[in-house]
Every structure is written in structure tokens, then in C-alpha cells.
Write a protein that holds these residues in place. Sequence first.
Motif, PDB file in Angstrom:
ATOM      1  N   ALA A   2       0.827  -1.208   0.000  1.00 22.18           N
ATOM      2  CA  ALA A   2       0.000   0.000   0.000  1.00 22.18           C
ATOM      3  C   ALA A   2       0.864   1.261   0.000  1.00 22.18           C
ATOM      4  O   ALA A   2       1.965   1.289   0.556  1.00 22.18           O
ATOM      5  CB  ALA A   2      -0.919  -0.001   1.209  1.00 22.18           C
ATOM      6  N   GLN A   5      -1.470   6.509  -2.481  1.00 20.57           N
ATOM      7  CA  GLN A   5      -2.580   6.474  -3.453  1.00 20.57           C
ATOM      8  C   GLN A   5      -3.729   5.587  -2.967  1.00 20.57           C
ATOM      9  O   GLN A   5      -4.850   5.660  -3.487  1.00 20.57           O
ATOM     10  CB  GLN A   5      -2.086   5.995  -4.832  1.00 20.57           C
ATOM     11  CG  GLN A   5      -1.791   4.508  -4.951  1.00 20.57           C
ATOM     12  CD  GLN A   5      -0.416   4.114  -4.416  1.00 20.57           C
ATOM     13  OE1 GLN A   5       0.348   4.955  -3.932  1.00 20.57           O
ATOM     14  NE2 GLN A   5      -0.091   2.832  -4.512  1.00 20.57           N
ATOM     15  N   ASP A   6      -3.473   4.744  -1.965  1.00 16.31           N
ATOM     16  CA  ASP A   6      -4.504   3.832  -1.447  1.00 16.31           C
ATOM     17  C   ASP A   6      -5.292   4.417  -0.273  1.00 16.31           C
ATOM     18  O   ASP A   6      -6.133   3.739   0.311  1.00 16.31           O
ATOM     19  CB  ASP A   6      -3.862   2.503  -1.017  1.00 16.31           C
ATOM     20  CG  ASP A   6      -3.165   1.818  -2.179  1.00 16.31           C
ATOM     21  OD1 ASP A   6      -3.844   1.545  -3.176  1.00 16.31           O
ATOM     22  OD2 ASP A   6      -1.941   1.597  -2.108  1.00 16.31           O
ATOM     23  N   TYR A   8      -8.100   6.670   1.076  1.00  7.22           N
ATOM     24  CA  TYR A   8      -9.349   7.248   0.563  1.00  7.22           C
ATOM     25  C   TYR A   8      -9.848   8.367   1.474  1.00  7.22           C
ATOM     26  O   TYR A   8      -9.942   8.181   2.687  1.00  7.22           O
ATOM     27  CB  TYR A   8     -10.444   6.181   0.493  1.00  7.22           C
ATOM     28  CG  TYR A   8     -10.396   5.305  -0.735  1.00  7.22           C
ATOM     29  CD1 TYR A   8     -11.237   5.556  -1.817  1.00  7.22           C
ATOM     30  CD2 TYR A   8      -9.528   4.234  -0.808  1.00  7.22           C
ATOM     31  CE1 TYR A   8     -11.214   4.751  -2.944  1.00  7.22           C
ATOM     32  CE2 TYR A   8      -9.486   3.416  -1.935  1.00  7.22           C
ATOM     33  CZ  TYR A   8     -10.331   3.679  -2.999  1.00  7.22           C
ATOM     34  OH  TYR A   8     -10.304   2.880  -4.105  1.00  7.22           O
ATOM     35  N   LYS A  14      -3.157  13.526   3.937  1.00  2.15           N
ATOM     36  CA  LYS A  14      -2.237  12.964   2.943  1.00  2.15           C
ATOM     37  C   LYS A  14      -1.313  14.065   2.397  1.00  2.15           C
ATOM     38  O   LYS A  14      -0.096  13.892   2.314  1.00  2.15           O
ATOM     39  CB  LYS A  14      -3.084  12.354   1.815  1.00  2.15           C
ATOM     40  CG  LYS A  14      -2.336  11.474   0.868  1.00  2.15           C
ATOM     41  CD  LYS A  14      -3.258  10.496   0.144  1.00  2.15           C
ATOM     42  CE  LYS A  14      -4.155  11.118  -0.871  1.00  2.15           C
ATOM     43  NZ  LYS A  14      -4.840  10.102  -1.708  1.00  2.15           N
ATOM     44  N   ASP A  59       6.348   9.001  -2.171  1.00  6.25           N
ATOM     45  CA  ASP A  59       5.578   7.769  -2.006  1.00  6.25           C
ATOM     46  C   ASP A  59       6.574   6.619  -1.981  1.00  6.25           C
ATOM     47  O   ASP A  59       7.599   6.661  -2.675  1.00  6.25           O
ATOM     48  CB  ASP A  59       4.568   7.574  -3.143  1.00  6.25           C
ATOM     49  CG  ASP A  59       3.310   6.845  -2.662  1.00  6.25           C
ATOM     50  OD1 ASP A  59       3.408   6.125  -1.651  1.00  6.25           O
ATOM     51  OD2 ASP A  59       2.257   6.999  -3.283  1.00  6.25           O
ATOM     52  N   PHE A 177     -15.446   2.770  -3.026  1.00  5.65           N
ATOM     53  CA  PHE A 177     -14.426   1.864  -2.498  1.00  5.65           C
ATOM     54  C   PHE A 177     -14.993   0.453  -2.325  1.00  5.65           C
ATOM     55  O   PHE A 177     -14.384  -0.543  -2.729  1.00  5.65           O
ATOM     56  CB  PHE A 177     -13.902   2.385  -1.152  1.00  5.65           C
ATOM     57  CG  PHE A 177     -13.081   1.380  -0.390  1.00  5.65           C
ATOM     58  CD1 PHE A 177     -11.771   1.104  -0.749  1.00  5.65           C
ATOM     59  CD2 PHE A 177     -13.618   0.701   0.697  1.00  5.65           C
ATOM     60  CE1 PHE A 177     -11.017   0.162  -0.061  1.00  5.65           C
ATOM     61  CE2 PHE A 177     -12.879  -0.237   1.395  1.00  5.65           C
ATOM     62  CZ  PHE A 177     -11.577  -0.500   1.014  1.00  5.65           C
ATOM     63  N   ASP A 181     -13.385  -1.604  -5.236  1.00  4.94           N
ATOM     64  CA  ASP A 181     -12.215  -2.281  -4.666  1.00  4.94           C
ATOM     65  C   ASP A 181     -12.568  -3.614  -4.010  1.00  4.94           C
ATOM     66  O   ASP A 181     -11.768  -4.543  -4.020  1.00  4.94           O
ATOM     67  CB  ASP A 181     -11.521  -1.391  -3.622  1.00  4.94           C
ATOM     68  CG  ASP A 181     -10.765  -0.242  -4.266  1.00  4.94           C
ATOM     69  OD1 ASP A 181     -11.257   0.265  -5.286  1.00  4.94           O
ATOM     70  OD2 ASP A 181      -9.689   0.132  -3.769  1.00  4.94           O
ATOM     71  N   LYS A 204     -15.704  -1.318   5.687  1.00  6.95           N
ATOM     72  CA  LYS A 204     -14.938  -2.496   5.242  1.00  6.95           C
ATOM     73  C   LYS A 204     -15.157  -3.673   6.196  1.00  6.95           C
ATOM     74  O   LYS A 204     -15.302  -4.822   5.773  1.00  6.95           O
ATOM     75  CB  LYS A 204     -13.458  -2.110   5.191  1.00  6.95           C
ATOM     76  CG  LYS A 204     -12.560  -3.132   4.538  1.00  6.95           C
ATOM     77  CD  LYS A 204     -11.129  -2.605   4.489  1.00  6.95           C
ATOM     78  CE  LYS A 204     -10.179  -3.665   3.973  1.00  6.95           C
ATOM     79  NZ  LYS A 204      -8.795  -3.188   3.958  1.00  6.95           N
TER      80      LYS A 204
END
Length: 329
Positions: A2, A5-6, A8, A14, A59, A177, A181, A204
Motif C-alpha cells: 500500500a 494512493q490507497d 481514501y 495525505k 511515495d 471503495f 475495490d 470495510k
Amino acid sequence: MAGFQDIYGQEAMKEHLQNAIKTGKVSHAYIMNGERSSGKEFIARIFAKTLQCEKGGTDACGECHSCKQADSNNQPDIIRVTHEKPNSIGVEDIRSQVNNDMAIKPYSSPYKIYIINEGEKMTVQAQNALLKTLEEPPAYGVLLILTTNVEALLPTIVSRCVVLNMKPVRDDIVRKFLMEDMQIPDYKANVCVAFARGNIGRAKLLASSEDFDNVKEEAVTLLKYIHDMEISEIVAAIKKISEYKLDVTDYLDILSIWYRDVLLFKATNDANHLIFKEEIKYIRKEADQKSYEGIEIILDSLEKAKSRLSANVNFDLTMELLFLTMKEN
């Protein structure tokens, strides 16, 4: 594997962290504040991995030796502070794992990074011990304190840290997501989004639960027949939820979604925006029988029950109070 960019829906956090890496102005201490399962640890791990990446970009490359070590939780200069007592991080935990360890230079990386999860569990003595390190940290030392309640930390700790607050993630981002995903079907995603209330980790958690349909079914069954059940039967039904590895406060959130549907239908007489639209027959019946005030009282009592449980008030007593209120209204 990860990377930034992962992440959300936490754009401000970020941007702040990547900017710190880019400009070389990394603080010696950060507090990441946000509710349970909101992704604090995920972000902390990505930040730590990127700081230690041998390529040195904003990153992590995911390919170098350090990144591979970080992905397998074996990076020697990324230290996760542990504690044996489940409800407190003691002074010895901080002294042995942070203070004494930070005096030793990094093994192979530019930084030594300490991730203190559940920072709100630090005792006052532990926080005072940490303060000594915060006052005179070595140039290579970085502390990441993750907490669900920044107010549980001493003002002297907070004033020496950069405080980053997790923001609720927009429903459309959570839904995207889950559906893209995680390949969750839309009917299931809608319940998870309502349940999450801007917390992608909670969405999740419910979406990946093998028992999702069972938990939802049991909640709906309870709500359909609550008026005919004894309090003891209701409490027993709630205790059974622990078999599904779902926290009881999460279960209470599912009940809240139902009553928000009842309130919405009572106000609009429109089933299109309901989460439990397949249960419209029962929702209509509830909406007809209950007053606006009664529904609000039930929603309020569900929130109070969650607060009591998080403050370790007796489970059976909390549930009895809650369901008496629900039956009365």
C-alpha cells in the motif's frame, strides 16, 4: 504494498504528510486523531514506510529492501509500541520501548519511527515519561501517536505534536471503495455506507464479515418482534452477536439505521431513500405507530447506550435500560 494512493478521503492529511517528506520538514511527533477503524494505523504505516524508503520519494517505491521489510512488519527502525495490559499503556512500556530505545541510533534507516496505537490508553505517568523524549528528541526520532480521543492526552503532550484529525469520508467515496475495490453488491454496500457514517474502516469491517447477512437478519428480526419479547430474551439475543465477531456498539449502529429509516419514512412517506427498503412493510407499520418524539428518544437512547458501553458500564444493565426505552416508545 500500500501507498499514499490507497488512502481514501483523507486528502488534507495525505497532503500534509507528503509535503513534510517533500520539503524535509518532518516533525518529531504527530498525533493522528480519529475514531476506531478510521484508518489511522494504515496511514501511519504508509507514512513510516515512505520515510524509510531507500528511493527517497514522496511515495514508497515498494521495491527496495526497506519497503519490503516494512510490508512484512520487519523494518527494524519502525517500532510498534505494545502493551500487555489491554486497557492501559504503562510507564514501563514507554520507558523500555520508546525512551531507552530511542537513545540507540537507527540500524539502517534515516529515522527511528515509533507507532503508539491506542494512545488514549497511556497512563498519566506514561505520558509524563514520553514528555521527556518529546522535549529533547534526537534528530532521527519520529513519534506517531494514534488516538481515538486527543483530549485524553496531556496538554503538554499535545502542544509538542502536530495534530492531524481524520475527517469523515464522503458516502459516495465509501460506496465507490466498497463496490470497485471490494466488489460488494450495491444493496449490501448501501447498508455498509449508512453503518460507516464516514468511516471507511467500519464499512470495510461490515462488508468483509462473512456473517453480514446473519447479523442484518438477526437485527431486523429483533426489531420486528421487540414488542412481543421479554427484556431478558432481548439481552440474550444481543449477547449472541459476539459469536459473529462484531462489536456490540456496531450492532447498535445497525439498529440506529433502522430507526433513521422509520423517521425518514414517517417524514416523507417515500421508500426510495431507505436503507432497509426491502422491509418497507414493517417500517411503514413502525412509522404509523410511533411519534416523531418517540423515534428521536429511541435514537438518543441508542447513542447513550454506546457511550455507556465505551465507559465500561455494566452490559446487562445498559441493555435493559435501552430496551425498556425502546419498548416504552
